[in-house]
Scaffold this motif. Structure first.
Motif, PDB file in Angstrom:
ATOM      1  N   PRO A  58      35.721 -26.181  63.177  1.00  0.00           N
ATOM      2  CA  PRO A  58      36.473 -27.359  63.650  1.00  0.00           C
ATOM      3  C   PRO A  58      37.450 -26.946  64.883  1.00  0.00           C
ATOM      4  CG  PRO A  58      37.688 -26.918  61.824  1.00  0.00           C
ATOM      5  CD  PRO A  58      36.543 -26.012  61.814  1.00  0.00           C
ATOM      6  N   GLU A  59      37.823 -27.678  65.753  1.00  0.00           N
ATOM      7  CA  GLU A  59      38.698 -27.284  66.731  1.00  0.00           C
ATOM      8  C   GLU A  59      40.016 -26.941  65.883  1.00  0.00           C
ATOM      9  OE1 GLU A  59      38.934 -30.273  69.786  1.00  0.00           O
ATOM     10  OE2 GLU A  59      36.920 -29.965  70.438  1.00  0.00           O
ATOM     11  N   ILE A  60      40.952 -26.138  66.319  1.00  0.00           N
ATOM     12  CA  ILE A  60      41.930 -25.682  65.508  1.00  0.00           C
ATOM     13  C   ILE A  60      43.297 -25.819  66.700  1.00  0.00           C
ATOM     14  CG2 ILE A  60      43.073 -23.931  64.427  1.00  0.00           C
ATOM     15  CD1 ILE A  60      40.398 -22.744  63.707  1.00  0.00           C
ATOM     16  N   PHE A  61      44.261 -26.573  66.068  1.00  0.00           N
ATOM     17  CA  PHE A  61      45.305 -26.637  66.926  1.00  0.00           C
ATOM     18  C   PHE A  61      46.762 -26.037  66.106  1.00  0.00           C
ATOM     19  CE2 PHE A  61      42.604 -29.426  68.735  1.00  0.00           C
ATOM     20  CZ  PHE A  61      42.460 -29.171  70.142  1.00  0.00           C
ATOM     21  N   ILE A  62      47.560 -25.469  66.591  1.00  0.00           N
ATOM     22  CA  ILE A  62      48.805 -24.809  65.832  1.00  0.00           C
ATOM     23  C   ILE A  62      49.751 -25.569  66.711  1.00  0.00           C
ATOM     24  CG2 ILE A  62      50.401 -23.007  65.731  1.00  0.00           C
ATOM     25  CD1 ILE A  62      47.867 -21.096  65.787  1.00  0.00           C
ATOM     26  N   ASP A  63      50.752 -26.135  65.596  1.00  0.00           N
ATOM     27  CA  ASP A  63      51.935 -26.695  66.198  1.00  0.00           C
ATOM     28  C   ASP A  63      51.779 -27.953  66.959  1.00  0.00           C
ATOM     29  OD1 ASP A  63      53.655 -25.028  64.662  1.00  0.00           O
ATOM     30  OD2 ASP A  63      54.220 -24.023  66.549  1.00  0.00           O
ATOM     31  N   ALA A  64      50.869 -28.721  66.541  1.00  0.00           N
ATOM     32  CA  ALA A  64      50.368 -29.964  67.369  1.00  0.00           C
ATOM     33  C   ALA A  64      51.751 -31.137  66.996  1.00  0.00           C
ATOM     34  CB  ALA A  64      49.134 -30.684  66.859  1.00  0.00           C
ATOM     35  N   PRO A  65      52.162 -31.722  67.923  1.00  0.00           N
ATOM     36  CA  PRO A  65      53.118 -32.733  67.835  1.00  0.00           C
ATOM     37  C   PRO A  65      52.533 -34.093  66.821  1.00  0.00           C
ATOM     38  CG  PRO A  65      53.090 -32.335  70.070  1.00  0.00           C
ATOM     39  CD  PRO A  65      51.760 -31.739  69.481  1.00  0.00           C
ATOM     40  N   VAL A  66      53.318 -34.554  65.956  1.00  0.00           N
ATOM     41  CA  VAL A  66      52.948 -35.723  65.152  1.00  0.00           C
ATOM     42  C   VAL A  66      52.317 -36.803  66.001  1.00  0.00           C
ATOM     43  CG1 VAL A  66      53.680 -37.467  63.613  1.00  0.00           C
ATOM     44  CG2 VAL A  66      54.406 -35.196  63.337  1.00  0.00           C
ATOM     45  N   ALA A  67      53.029 -37.251  67.118  1.00  0.00           N
ATOM     46  CA  ALA A  67      52.558 -38.061  67.820  1.00  0.00           C
ATOM     47  C   ALA A  67      51.219 -38.064  68.431  1.00  0.00           C
ATOM     48  CB  ALA A  67      53.637 -38.489  69.289  1.00  0.00           C
ATOM     49  N   ASP A  68      50.822 -36.837  68.975  1.00  0.00           N
ATOM     50  CA  ASP A  68      49.602 -36.344  69.309  1.00  0.00           C
ATOM     51  C   ASP A  68      48.297 -36.731  68.067  1.00  0.00           C
ATOM     52  OD1 ASP A  68      50.610 -35.816  71.833  1.00  0.00           O
ATOM     53  OD2 ASP A  68      50.200 -33.916  71.781  1.00  0.00           O
ATOM     54  N   ILE A  69      48.781 -36.147  67.063  1.00  0.00           N
ATOM     55  CA  ILE A  69      47.752 -36.389  65.935  1.00  0.00           C
ATOM     56  C   ILE A  69      47.655 -37.894  65.869  1.00  0.00           C
ATOM     57  CG2 ILE A  69      47.482 -35.626  63.479  1.00  0.00           C
ATOM     58  CD1 ILE A  69      49.406 -33.363  64.000  1.00  0.00           C
ATOM     59  N   LEU A  70      48.478 -38.434  65.712  1.00  0.00           N
ATOM     60  CA  LEU A  70      48.425 -40.008  65.433  1.00  0.00           C
ATOM     61  C   LEU A  70      47.378 -40.626  66.443  1.00  0.00           C
ATOM     62  CD1 LEU A  70      51.843 -40.885  64.067  1.00  0.00           C
ATOM     63  CD2 LEU A  70      49.934 -40.656  62.661  1.00  0.00           C
ATOM     64  N   ARG A  71      48.063 -40.419  67.664  1.00  0.00           N
ATOM     65  CA  ARG A  71      47.148 -40.805  68.777  1.00  0.00           C
ATOM     66  C   ARG A  71      45.642 -40.522  68.779  1.00  0.00           C
ATOM     67  NH1 ARG A  71      45.927 -38.743  73.393  1.00  0.00           N
ATOM     68  NH2 ARG A  71      47.321 -36.674  73.008  1.00  0.00           N
ATOM     69  N   CYS A  72      45.308 -39.403  68.263  1.00  0.00           N
ATOM     70  CA  CYS A  72      44.182 -38.940  67.905  1.00  0.00           C
ATOM     71  C   CYS A  72      43.453 -39.248  66.426  1.00  0.00           C
ATOM     72  CB  CYS A  72      43.710 -37.518  68.009  1.00  0.00           C
ATOM     73  SG  CYS A  72      44.248 -36.874  69.669  1.00  0.00           S
ATOM     74  N   SER A  73      43.924 -40.089  65.762  1.00  0.00           N
ATOM     75  CA  SER A  73      43.411 -40.432  64.367  1.00  0.00           C
ATOM     76  C   SER A  73      43.367 -42.008  64.251  1.00  0.00           C
ATOM     77  CB  SER A  73      44.341 -39.738  63.346  1.00  0.00           C
ATOM     78  OG  SER A  73      45.762 -39.931  63.476  1.00  0.00           O
ATOM     79  N   LEU A  74      44.322 -42.744  64.745  1.00  0.00           N
ATOM     80  CA  LEU A  74      44.345 -44.070  64.549  1.00  0.00           C
ATOM     81  C   LEU A  74      43.313 -44.728  65.291  1.00  0.00           C
ATOM     82  CD1 LEU A  74      48.427 -44.736  64.884  1.00  0.00           C
ATOM     83  CD2 LEU A  74      46.967 -44.496  62.701  1.00  0.00           C
ATOM     84  N   PRO A  75      43.021 -46.398  64.894  1.00  0.00           N
ATOM     85  CA  PRO A  75      41.921 -46.777  65.485  1.00  0.00           C
ATOM     86  C   PRO A  75      42.150 -47.091  67.016  1.00  0.00           C
ATOM     87  CG  PRO A  75      42.429 -47.765  63.472  1.00  0.00           C
ATOM     88  CD  PRO A  75      43.681 -46.883  63.788  1.00  0.00           C
ATOM     89  N   SER A  76      43.499 -47.284  67.447  1.00  0.00           N
ATOM     90  CA  SER A  76      43.721 -47.307  68.881  1.00  0.00           C
ATOM     91  C   SER A  76      44.773 -46.310  68.999  1.00  0.00           C
ATOM     92  CB  SER A  76      44.446 -48.764  69.149  1.00  0.00           C
ATOM     93  OG  SER A  76      44.887 -48.761  70.524  1.00  0.00           O
ATOM     94  N   ARG A  77      44.620 -45.710  70.434  1.00  0.00           N
ATOM     95  CA  ARG A  77      45.628 -44.397  70.760  1.00  0.00           C
ATOM     96  C   ARG A  77      46.588 -45.050  71.213  1.00  0.00           C
ATOM     97  NH1 ARG A  77      42.682 -39.680  71.234  1.00  0.00           N
ATOM     98  NH2 ARG A  77      40.505 -40.085  70.658  1.00  0.00           N
ATOM     99  N   ARG A  78      47.137 -46.406  71.324  1.00  0.00           N
ATOM    100  CA  ARG A  78      47.979 -46.956  71.820  1.00  0.00           C
ATOM    101  C   ARG A  78      48.921 -47.397  70.626  1.00  0.00           C
ATOM    102  NH1 ARG A  78      44.498 -49.689  75.065  1.00  0.00           N
ATOM    103  NH2 ARG A  78      44.720 -51.570  73.524  1.00  0.00           N
TER     104      ARG A  78
END
Length: 220
Positions: A58-78
């Motif tokens: 997979p793509e691997i990210f170190i120390d990703a912000p929680v906000a960015d992770i949620l933006r990339c996992s919730l149904p709507s990025r907003r």
């Protein structure tokens, strides 16, 4: 889009990564036990290297912000701001995040699948560790499976103690699991389990163990 690695493949890579970190640190420094003296990100880098070796890495990210992770996992990025407000999630980071690997059309189309907290020198239950479990629970918990792309969270750790320690590794691990279980059990749609935990003894020096606590949705 690449096939995402199985949970078993990821967990095996995490455990192997920590084992490799231990072996490397021992060889480089001649310290037979205390990997906990290693520099920051030592475990994270080794785990990342093992995951990167997978056939469908997979793509691997170190120390990703929680906000960015949620933006990339919730149904709507907003939705991530409202989600964080509702769940009382403060801005923070995750040690390691695994995203789906595919040819991106923009810089805003990533899909997060796995989050990890990685700790070195774990010996006792600390508020810091419980807070990490709580944070992952809040991020993974939802009413429907389709409400998030996050498959599971991992709390991976290395434990080492000297042979003079009164409380041995097995008891320490049991207490850690028990405290984590109490947190996860407060979420009706989550379940957890523990893998690893084998204690290795170094005669006249001490003992160490590698563990992986898994949190995932519990939808029947």
């Amino acid at each position: 889009m690449h096939k995402f690695p199985s949970q078993k493949e990821i967990i095996n890579s995490v455990i192997k990564g920590i084992e490799t970190a231990k072996n490397n640190f021992t060889y480089w420094t001649a310290d037979e036990l205390f990997l906990s003296y290693a520099p920051a990100k030592f475990l994270t880098i080794h785990i990342s290297q093992e995951i990167a070796k997978l056939e469908n890495a997979p793509e691997i990210f170190i120390d990703a912000p929680v906000a960015d992770i949620l933006r990339c996992s919730l149904p709507s990025r907003r939705d991530f701001r409202d989600f964080m407000k509702t769940k009382y999630l403060a801005q923070d980071i995750m040690c390691l995040t695994l995203d789906e690997r595919f040819e991106h059309k923009s810089d805003n189309d990533s899909i997060s699948r796995v989050i990890m907290s990685i700790k070195n020198g774990v010996r006792n239950v600390k508020e810091e560790y419980k807070n990490e479990i709580e944070k992952m629970c809040k991020m993974i918990d939802r009413e429907k499976l389709s409400d998030s792309t996050l498959d599971y969270g991992l709390f991976a750790f290395y434990l080492d103690i000297s042979n003079s320690a009164r409380k041995k590794s097995e008891q320490r691990i049991e207490e850690i699991i028990d405290n984590f279980d109490k947190i996860v059990s407060s979420y009706s749609n989550l379940k957890s389990r523990f893998e690893g935990g084998n204690v290795k003894v170094i005669p006249n020096i001490g003992e160490y163990s590698i563990g992986c606590y898994i949190i995932e949705p519990n939808f029947k």
